[in-house]
Design an enzyme around this catalytic site. Structure first.
Site, PDB file in Angstrom:
ATOM      1  CB  ALA A  33      -0.909  -0.011   1.223  1.00 54.47           C
ATOM      2  CG  HIS A  49      -8.378   0.758  -2.111  1.00 54.18           C
ATOM      3  ND1 HIS A  49      -7.667   0.279  -3.183  1.00 54.18           N
ATOM      4  CD2 HIS A  49      -9.001   1.879  -2.552  1.00 54.18           C
ATOM      5  CE1 HIS A  49      -7.853   1.067  -4.227  1.00 54.18           C
ATOM      6  NE2 HIS A  49      -8.653   2.050  -3.865  1.00 54.18           N
TER       7      HIS A  49
END
Length: 181
Positions: A33, A49
């Site tokens: 990420a 997400h």
């Protein structure tokens, strides 16, 4: 080692498509990420997400050098990097305004991207890396210096990545098109 690049515009469905690719490829997935929660809207985006990803996926956050994430990824069959454009944005947003468009900083970001790509190439067989990025080359020229610098640096990072990638997809309105491989 297989490198897949998934590109597209903002909200084009590229992350969702990349997640589907990762899920179809293996149960052993690590999510790299690059997003940082700068404000409430970005916090909500990150949470969406996270909620969409399988709970079994491991996650590592990258705040600076992309190549720093490689050690954590070594034991996983699939590495999903989401996304290169956010990574470049974070790197450039941390630069004071008087240093915008600095050649030294531009070279440093490109060097880190190249180190990451070289490590992927040297890693051998068995691992799939899926990298998501935004395509900024289809829009107009940004109206400010930071925006133009971002587009230039990301365009170079995207070109380096696409050149090395085995497969490249462009996602438009949720529809993936294979454009390489």
């Amino acid at each position: 080692m297989s490198l897949i690049l998934v590109t597209g515009g903002v909200r084009s469905g590229k992350s969702r498509f990349a997640e589907e690719l990762a899920e179809k490829t293996s149960d052993s997935v690590i999510y790299v990420a690059t997003g940082e929660a700068w404000d409430e809207e970005m916090t909500a985006r990150i949470e969406r997400h996270q909620a969409r990803r399988p709970a079994s996926w491991r996650c590592v956050e990258v705040g600076g050098r992309l190549s720093d994430s490689l050690t954590a990824c070594a034991s996983h069959e699939v590495v999903l990097v989401d996304c290169l454009s956010t990574w470049v944005s974070n790197r450039l947003m941390s630069v004071p305004e008087q240093e915008w468009r600095s050649e030294a900083i531009t070279r440093d970001v490109l060097r880190d991207a190249q180190e990451w790509l070289s490590a992927i190439a040297d890693a051998g067989h068995g691992q799939t890396v899926i990298a998501v990025t935004s395509e900024v080359g289809l829009g107009g020229v940004a109206m400010n210096r930071l925006g133009r610098w971002f587009a230039d640096v990301l365009g170079d990072v995207n070109q380096l990545t696409a050149k090395q990638a085995d497969t490249v997809y462009a996602v438009l309105s949720g529809i993936p098109w294979r454009i390489k491989g």
